[in-house]
Design an enzyme around this catalytic site. Structure first.
Site, short mmCIF file in Angstrom:
data_model
loop_
_atom_site.label_atom_id
_atom_site.label_comp_id
_atom_site.label_asym_id
_atom_site.label_seq_id
_atom_site.Cartn_x
_atom_site.Cartn_y
_atom_site.Cartn_z
N LYS A 16 0.90 -1.16 0.04
CA LYS A 16 0.02 0.05 0.04
C LYS A 16 0.93 1.06 -0.05
O LYS A 16 0.69 2.10 -0.82
CB LYS A 16 -0.92 0.04 1.29
CG LYS A 16 -2.10 -1.12 1.11
CD LYS A 16 -2.79 -0.89 2.56
CE LYS A 16 -2.10 -0.76 3.68
NZ LYS A 16 -1.60 -2.13 4.22
N ARG A 88 -9.61 1.06 8.86
CA ARG A 88 -8.91 -0.30 8.93
C ARG A 88 -10.23 -0.95 9.86
O ARG A 88 -10.13 -2.22 10.16
CB ARG A 88 -7.81 -0.15 10.09
CG ARG A 88 -6.65 -0.23 9.30
CD ARG A 88 -5.41 -0.29 9.90
NE ARG A 88 -4.35 -0.89 9.90
CZ ARG A 88 -3.21 -0.38 9.28
NH1 ARG A 88 -3.13 0.79 9.01
NH2 ARG A 88 -2.15 -0.89 9.20
N ARG A 166 -0.30 -8.38 13.65
CA ARG A 166 -0.89 -7.50 12.79
C ARG A 166 -1.62 -8.14 11.56
O ARG A 166 -2.91 -7.58 11.16
CB ARG A 166 0.33 -6.46 12.24
CG ARG A 166 0.70 -5.70 13.17
CD ARG A 166 2.28 -5.27 12.52
NE ARG A 166 2.07 -4.47 11.70
CZ ARG A 166 3.19 -4.13 10.61
NH1 ARG A 166 4.39 -4.76 10.87
NH2 ARG A 166 3.13 -3.46 9.66
P1 AMP Z 1 0.94 1.00 9.10
O1 AMP Z 1 2.23 1.77 8.89
O2 AMP Z 1 -0.19 1.43 8.07
O3 AMP Z 1 1.19 -0.48 9.08
O4 AMP Z 1 0.40 1.29 10.62
C1 AMP Z 1 1.01 0.85 11.59
C2 AMP Z 1 0.38 0.71 12.80
O5 AMP Z 1 -0.16 1.97 13.23
C3 AMP Z 1 -0.77 -0.17 13.05
O6 AMP Z 1 -0.50 -1.37 13.18
C4 AMP Z 1 -1.84 0.34 14.02
O7 AMP Z 1 -1.22 0.07 15.33
C5 AMP Z 1 -1.60 1.87 13.75
N1 AMP Z 1 -2.62 2.35 12.53
C6 AMP Z 1 -2.28 2.99 11.44
N2 AMP Z 1 -3.52 3.21 10.83
C7 AMP Z 1 -4.52 2.82 11.61
C8 AMP Z 1 -6.03 2.91 11.65
N3 AMP Z 1 -6.63 3.44 10.46
N4 AMP Z 1 -6.52 2.40 12.78
C9 AMP Z 1 -5.95 1.95 13.92
N5 AMP Z 1 -4.85 1.79 13.91
C10 AMP Z 1 -3.82 2.39 12.96
#
Ligand code: AMP
Length: 209
Positions: A16, A88, A166
């Site tokens: 993504k 999410r 995750r």
């Molecule tokens: P990512 O970089 O998108 O993998 O996000 C890293 C972490 O940030 C995730 O594992 C969540 O803990 C948090 N996070 C990011 N976006 C969201 C979201 N839309 N809702 C809840 N937690 C989020």
């Protein structure tokens, strides 16, 4: 391309962030990565960052109320955007729909085994944010970014125990959004195991249509 309001869905590690950056470069649309925004809040030690960190370290989702508040001020302006990592949960998707329409949703699909393999090998540039993979996109200089020679680091949540959680959180909380957006008629599903450039062409053709 007309101004578009785009959501990228898919498990962690599906590509993504990489695709969102490439689409933003091609189209000029605003790229909003909620993970990047949260990591910046954590690094700056803000109140939001301190609250979010415990969830992020475990690979759990940050509560919907915090996330919706964070996104609300950034997408309401009537211009186009690419959301990467939001929504999410169904509650986040409903809240987003109340703030702004969404024109196109792309689900980048990838298997659990491939997610684990990719995230274990992911390294990110501390300076420019470029995402590398030491298996298929190895740095030319040891631990240095191929674009700007900044230092590469491994995200705290790219550790094997956290990666598995995750993926499970994605399956339970986020994958229902595929059905949510399919019903709205705005969804396109793409295969995240395809080469990056092919995937980008397929996505751009869908966004242009
Ligand atoms: P990512 O970089 O998108 O993998 O996000 C890293 C972490 O940030 C995730 O594992 C969540 O803990 C948090 N996070 C990011 N976006 C969201 C979201 N839309 N809702 C809840 N937690 C989020």
């Amino acid at each position: 391309m007309p101004s578009r309001r785009i959501v990228l869905l898919g498990p962690p590690g599906a590509g993504k962030g990489t695709q969102a950056k490439l689409i933003a470069e091609k189209t000029g649309l605003l790229h909003l990565s909620t993970g990047d925004i949260l990591r910046d809040e954590v690094a700056r030690g803000t109140a939001l960052g301190r609250k979010a960190k415990e969830y992020m370290d475990r690979g759990d989702l940050v509560p919907d109320g915090l996330m919706i508040g964070m996104v609300r001020g950034r997408v309401g302006g009537g211009t186009g955007f690419i959301l990467d990592g939001f929504p999410r949960t169904v509650a986040q998707a409903e809240a987003l729909g109340a703030i702004t329409p969404v024109d196109r949703v792309i689900n980048i699909a990838l298997s659990r085994d491939e997610v684990i393999r990719r995230l274990s090998a992911r390294r990110v540039c501390r300076r420019c944010g470029k995402i590398h993979n030491i298996l298929f996109d190895p740095p030319q200089l040891d631990s240095r970014c191929n674009a700007c020679e900044g230092e590469l680091f491994r995200r705290d949540d790219d550790r094997s125990d956290v990666i598995e959680n995750r993926y499970d959180v994605y399956t339970a909380a986020t994958s229902p959004l595929v059905v949510f957006y399919r019903r709205k008629g705005v969804l396109r599903e793409v295969d995240g195991s395809r080469p990056r450039a092919e995937l980008l062409s397929e996505i751009l053709a869908f966004l242009d249509g």
